[in-house]
Design an enzyme around this catalytic site. Structure first.
Site, PDB file in Angstrom:
ATOM      1  N   TYR A 139      32.973  37.591  45.989  1.00  0.00           N
ATOM      2  CA  TYR A 139      34.319  37.367  45.444  1.00  0.00           C
ATOM      3  C   TYR A 139      35.381  37.984  46.351  1.00  0.00           C
ATOM      4  O   TYR A 139      36.313  37.309  46.790  1.00  0.00           O
ATOM      5  CB  TYR A 139      34.384  37.961  44.042  1.00  0.00           C
ATOM      6  CG  TYR A 139      35.687  37.721  43.309  1.00  0.00           C
ATOM      7  CD1 TYR A 139      35.986  36.471  42.772  1.00  0.00           C
ATOM      8  CD2 TYR A 139      36.613  38.748  43.142  1.00  0.00           C
ATOM      9  CE1 TYR A 139      37.176  36.255  42.085  1.00  0.00           C
ATOM     10  CE2 TYR A 139      37.801  38.540  42.450  1.00  0.00           C
ATOM     11  CZ  TYR A 139      38.078  37.298  41.924  1.00  0.00           C
ATOM     12  OH  TYR A 139      39.258  37.091  41.244  1.00  0.00           O
TER      13      TYR A 139
ATOM     14  N   GLU B  69      35.303  39.183  49.518  1.00  0.00           N
ATOM     15  CA  GLU B  69      35.412  38.658  50.888  1.00  0.00           C
ATOM     16  C   GLU B  69      35.779  37.177  50.881  1.00  0.00           C
ATOM     17  O   GLU B  69      36.471  36.698  51.788  1.00  0.00           O
ATOM     18  CB  GLU B  69      34.104  38.881  51.664  1.00  0.00           C
ATOM     19  CG  GLU B  69      33.744  40.358  51.864  1.00  0.00           C
ATOM     20  CD  GLU B  69      34.649  41.105  52.852  1.00  0.00           C
ATOM     21  OE1 GLU B  69      35.770  40.637  53.149  1.00  0.00           O
ATOM     22  OE2 GLU B  69      34.225  42.167  53.332  1.00  0.00           O
TER      23      GLU B  69
ATOM     24  N   LYS C 184      37.804  35.796  48.765  1.00  0.00           N
ATOM     25  CA  LYS C 184      39.254  35.771  48.566  1.00  0.00           C
ATOM     26  C   LYS C 184      39.993  36.260  49.813  1.00  0.00           C
ATOM     27  O   LYS C 184      41.086  35.797  50.122  1.00  0.00           O
ATOM     28  CB  LYS C 184      39.630  36.647  47.362  1.00  0.00           C
ATOM     29  CG  LYS C 184      39.212  36.064  46.017  1.00  0.00           C
ATOM     30  CD  LYS C 184      40.128  34.929  45.598  1.00  0.00           C
ATOM     31  CE  LYS C 184      39.819  34.456  44.178  1.00  0.00           C
ATOM     32  NZ  LYS C 184      40.701  33.366  43.737  1.00  0.00           N
TER      33      LYS C 184
ATOM     34  N   VAL D 210      36.549  43.396  30.840  1.00  0.00           N
ATOM     35  CA  VAL D 210      36.619  44.554  29.954  1.00  0.00           C
ATOM     36  C   VAL D 210      37.446  44.289  28.693  1.00  0.00           C
ATOM     37  O   VAL D 210      37.045  44.685  27.588  1.00  0.00           O
ATOM     38  CB  VAL D 210      37.092  45.808  30.728  1.00  0.00           C
ATOM     39  CG1 VAL D 210      38.549  45.713  31.164  1.00  0.00           C
ATOM     40  CG2 VAL D 210      36.853  47.059  29.927  1.00  0.00           C
TER      41      VAL D 210
ATOM     42  N   ASN E 246      35.491  41.861  26.386  1.00  0.00           N
ATOM     43  CA  ASN E 246      34.304  42.572  25.872  1.00  0.00           C
ATOM     44  C   ASN E 246      34.683  43.537  24.748  1.00  0.00           C
ATOM     45  O   ASN E 246      34.093  43.513  23.667  1.00  0.00           O
ATOM     46  CB  ASN E 246      33.654  43.390  26.982  1.00  0.00           C
ATOM     47  CG  ASN E 246      32.518  42.649  27.658  1.00  0.00           C
ATOM     48  OD1 ASN E 246      32.367  41.446  27.478  1.00  0.00           O
ATOM     49  ND2 ASN E 246      31.729  43.356  28.447  1.00  0.00           N
TER      50      ASN E 246
HETATM   51  P1  NAD Z   1      38.591  31.534  34.826  1.00  0.00           P
HETATM   52  O1  NAD Z   1      37.157  31.706  35.151  1.00  0.00           O
HETATM   53  O2  NAD Z   1      38.985  31.421  33.402  1.00  0.00           O
HETATM   54  O3  NAD Z   1      39.199  30.281  35.595  1.00  0.00           O
HETATM   55  C1  NAD Z   1      38.694  29.772  36.801  1.00  0.00           C
HETATM   56  C2  NAD Z   1      38.619  28.264  36.677  1.00  0.00           C
HETATM   57  O4  NAD Z   1      38.152  27.703  37.917  1.00  0.00           O
HETATM   58  C3  NAD Z   1      37.633  27.823  35.592  1.00  0.00           C
HETATM   59  O5  NAD Z   1      38.235  26.853  34.778  1.00  0.00           O
HETATM   60  C4  NAD Z   1      36.468  27.257  36.384  1.00  0.00           C
HETATM   61  O6  NAD Z   1      35.747  26.256  35.676  1.00  0.00           O
HETATM   62  C5  NAD Z   1      37.170  26.735  37.621  1.00  0.00           C
HETATM   63  N1  NAD Z   1      36.290  26.607  38.785  1.00  0.00           N
HETATM   64  C6  NAD Z   1      35.401  27.525  39.248  1.00  0.00           C
HETATM   65  N2  NAD Z   1      34.802  27.051  40.353  1.00  0.00           N
HETATM   66  C7  NAD Z   1      35.328  25.814  40.593  1.00  0.00           C
HETATM   67  C8  NAD Z   1      35.098  24.830  41.572  1.00  0.00           C
HETATM   68  N3  NAD Z   1      34.212  25.014  42.550  1.00  0.00           N
HETATM   69  N4  NAD Z   1      35.801  23.674  41.505  1.00  0.00           N
HETATM   70  C9  NAD Z   1      36.698  23.465  40.508  1.00  0.00           C
HETATM   71  N5  NAD Z   1      36.945  24.363  39.551  1.00  0.00           N
HETATM   72  C10 NAD Z   1      36.264  25.534  39.594  1.00  0.00           C
HETATM   73  O7  NAD Z   1      39.362  32.747  35.514  1.00  0.00           O
HETATM   74  P2  NAD Z   1      40.911  33.129  35.521  1.00  0.00           P
HETATM   75  O8  NAD Z   1      41.023  34.510  35.048  1.00  0.00           O
HETATM   76  O9  NAD Z   1      41.717  32.078  34.870  1.00  0.00           O
HETATM   77  O10 NAD Z   1      41.213  33.122  37.087  1.00  0.00           O
HETATM   78  C11 NAD Z   1      41.949  32.093  37.729  1.00  0.00           C
HETATM   79  C12 NAD Z   1      42.194  32.460  39.180  1.00  0.00           C
HETATM   80  O11 NAD Z   1      42.958  33.665  39.240  1.00  0.00           O
HETATM   81  C13 NAD Z   1      40.915  32.720  39.961  1.00  0.00           C
HETATM   82  O12 NAD Z   1      41.081  32.210  41.267  1.00  0.00           O
HETATM   83  C14 NAD Z   1      40.817  34.222  40.010  1.00  0.00           C
HETATM   84  O13 NAD Z   1      40.124  34.668  41.141  1.00  0.00           O
HETATM   85  C15 NAD Z   1      42.281  34.615  40.042  1.00  0.00           C
HETATM   86  N6  NAD Z   1      42.463  35.987  39.505  1.00  0.00           N
HETATM   87  C16 NAD Z   1      42.403  36.230  38.176  1.00  0.00           C
HETATM   88  C17 NAD Z   1      42.559  37.524  37.706  1.00  0.00           C
HETATM   89  C18 NAD Z   1      42.522  37.858  36.235  1.00  0.00           C
HETATM   90  O14 NAD Z   1      42.624  39.038  35.885  1.00  0.00           O
HETATM   91  N7  NAD Z   1      42.429  36.911  35.323  1.00  0.00           N
HETATM   92  C19 NAD Z   1      42.771  38.579  38.610  1.00  0.00           C
HETATM   93  C20 NAD Z   1      42.799  38.293  39.963  1.00  0.00           C
HETATM   94  C21 NAD Z   1      42.670  36.985  40.413  1.00  0.00           C
HETATM   95  N1  UDP Z   2      33.924  47.693  32.023  1.00  0.00           N
HETATM   96  C1  UDP Z   2      33.420  48.501  31.012  1.00  0.00           C
HETATM   97  N2  UDP Z   2      32.802  47.895  29.961  1.00  0.00           N
HETATM   98  C2  UDP Z   2      32.666  46.549  29.866  1.00  0.00           C
HETATM   99  C3  UDP Z   2      33.191  45.741  30.881  1.00  0.00           C
HETATM  100  C4  UDP Z   2      33.813  46.342  31.970  1.00  0.00           C
HETATM  101  O1  UDP Z   2      33.522  49.729  31.045  1.00  0.00           O
HETATM  102  O2  UDP Z   2      32.088  46.095  28.852  1.00  0.00           O
HETATM  103  C5  UDP Z   2      34.624  48.344  33.145  1.00  0.00           C
HETATM  104  C6  UDP Z   2      34.156  47.898  34.541  1.00  0.00           C
HETATM  105  O3  UDP Z   2      33.053  48.676  34.965  1.00  0.00           O
HETATM  106  C7  UDP Z   2      35.410  48.147  35.352  1.00  0.00           C
HETATM  107  C8  UDP Z   2      36.555  47.877  34.374  1.00  0.00           C
HETATM  108  O4  UDP Z   2      35.988  47.953  33.079  1.00  0.00           O
HETATM  109  O5  UDP Z   2      35.482  49.493  35.746  1.00  0.00           O
HETATM  110  C9  UDP Z   2      37.202  46.510  34.562  1.00  0.00           C
HETATM  111  O6  UDP Z   2      36.169  45.546  34.569  1.00  0.00           O
HETATM  112  P1  UDP Z   2      36.449  43.981  34.672  1.00  0.00           P
HETATM  113  O7  UDP Z   2      35.138  43.313  34.844  1.00  0.00           O
HETATM  114  O8  UDP Z   2      37.302  43.556  33.528  1.00  0.00           O
HETATM  115  O9  UDP Z   2      37.377  43.808  35.963  1.00  0.00           O
HETATM  116  P2  UDP Z   2      37.274  44.331  37.480  1.00  0.00           P
HETATM  117  O10 UDP Z   2      36.195  45.370  37.605  1.00  0.00           O
HETATM  118  O11 UDP Z   2      36.976  43.129  38.269  1.00  0.00           O
HETATM  119  O12 UDP Z   2      38.608  44.918  37.728  1.00  0.00           O
END
Ligand code: NAD
Ligand code: UDP
Length: 324
Positions: free
Chosen positions: A150, A152, A154, A192, A195
């Site tokens: 994820y 790398e 990105k 998190v 969950n």
């Molecule tokens: P999500 O998993 O709900 O949405 C991702 C969407 O992409 C899903 O609908 C999935 O089916 C689709 N998808 C995955 N692989 C695909 C492919 N090969 N072709 C077409 N569609 C595909 O996650 P999200 O939280 O909505 O994240 C959306 C974007 O924002 C992602 O790129 C994620 O990396 C980025 N992002 C989200 C967060 C966050 O906290 N939610 C933080 C940082 C970055």
């Molecule tokens: N985490 C936790 N309990 C859970 C899920 C996640 O303590 O049930 C912790 C996880 O280890 C991380 C933080 O919550 O330190 C955020 O996790 P998440 O997967 O939401 O996002 P990311 O780690 O990608 O920021």
């Protein structure tokens, strides 16, 4: 305030996911035509159900790792699984989605000479040694660990965006998104916030990984989407990368306690091993977003969690989407 001229045709990849579905909804309400593309790996038709009958909305089931030929005015590239559980499920596909997906969407934007937005991530900072994280920080990322597909992927996508910008003069907008939460997160995606809320609503133990002293900064989805639209509305000099997130910083234990308080749950805390490479701290420096976009989040964690709890409460009551 709207940052758009009316009626553009906008492609949203990953549009049936958590963030994508909110973005599609916002673009429709701003008067645009939306082409929502998704392979439904982690997204669901349920997320876009309210939009399916809208005359300016169209859904295409497609995988971004394959080329796409379509005519649009703007592209938001969000396709990529975002939760550690999902992106580690098939790590090779995760890297392909970020890298091949970026190449395909950048190729499309080059042919169409259109603006393209990339949903990058705070994960490009890895386990940061600089706190809070400004965009100028290059990060501290393990290239061979379980999160690397994820992180790398990105990072490579950002490289491609900036090379297309320099080499082909593409108008790019790179947002580095920090942990965002809200309605339509998948109840089983392992992040998190979802969950803890689902565990609390079921009266199950709240699973804290490690001692819960690691920190995250949580942004409510509506604030984030406003940031997306503002960034896309900037002129070509504003490429990013630009941090979008809420600078409020909480330990995971504080989050657990707040969720217990707001749900009134009787759940106890259960401590589990910390996953490999789990970052110890995360907090965005949003100076650039304030200056360039006039943007800052307005929804506090307590308020955002209350709205998100109401969403999951309803979802669980209806037994929807594996949420029983
Ligand atoms: P999500 O998993 O709900 O949405 C991702 C969407 O992409 C899903 O609908 C999935 O089916 C689709 N998808 C995955 N692989 C695909 C492919 N090969 N072709 C077409 N569609 C595909 O996650 P999200 O939280 O909505 O994240 C959306 C974007 O924002 C992602 O790129 C994620 O990396 C980025 N992002 C989200 C967060 C966050 O906290 N939610 C933080 C940082 C970055
Ligand atoms: N985490 C936790 N309990 C859970 C899920 C996640 O303590 O049930 C912790 C996880 O280890 C991380 C933080 O919550 O330190 C955020 O996790 P998440 O997967 O939401 O996002 P990311 O780690 O990608 O920021």
């Amino acid at each position: 305030m709207k940052n758009y001229e009316p009626t553009k045709r906008v492609l949203v990849t990953g549009g049936a996911g958590f963030l994508g579905s909110h973005l599609c909804e916002r673009l429709i309400s701003d008067g645009h035509e939306v082409v929502c593309l998704d392979n439904l790996f982690t997204g669901t038709k349920r997320n876009i159900a309210p939009l399916r009958e809208h005359p300016r909305f169209e859904f295409i089931r497609h995988d971004v790792t394959f080329p796409l030929y379509i005519e649009v005015d703007e592209i938001y590239n969000l396709a990529c699984p975002a939760s550690p559980v999902h992106y580690q499920h098939d790590p090779v596909q995760t890297t392909k989605t970020s890298v091949h997906g970026a190449i395909n969407m950048l190729g499309l934007a080059k042919r169409l000479k259109c603006k393209i937005f990339q949903a990058s991530t705070s994960e490009v900072y890895g386990d940061p040694t600089v706190h809070p994280q400004p965009e100028s920080y290059w990060g501290n990322v393990n290239p061979i660990g379980i999160r690397s597909c994820y992180d790398e992927g990105k990072r490579c996508a950002e490289t491609l965006f900036f090379d297309y910008h320099r080499q082909h003069r593409l108008d790019i907008k790179v947002a580095r998104i920090f942990n965002t939460y809200g309605p339509r997160m998948h109840p089983n995606d392992g992040r998190v916030v979802s969950n803890f809320i689902v565990q609390a609503l079921r009266g199950e133990p709240i699973t804290i990984y490690g001692e819960g002293q690691q920190t995250r900064s949580f942004c409510y989805v509506d604030d984030l989407i406003e940031g997306f639209v503002r960034l896309m509305g900037t002129d070509a000099t504003c490429t990013g990368p630009i941090n979008l997130g809420n600078p409020g910083e909480f330990t995971i234990r504080q989050l657990a306690e707040l969720v217990i308080e707001l749900t009134g749950a009787a759940s106890r805390l259960e401590f589990r091993p910390l996953p490999a490479d789990d970052p110890m701290q995360r907090k965005p420096d949003i100076t650039l977003a304030r200056e360039r976009l006039g943007w800052a989040p307005s929804i506090a964690l307590r308020e955002g969690l209350t709205r998100t709890i109401a969403y999951f409460d309803d979802l669980l009551a209806r037994g929807v989407g594996g949420a029983t």
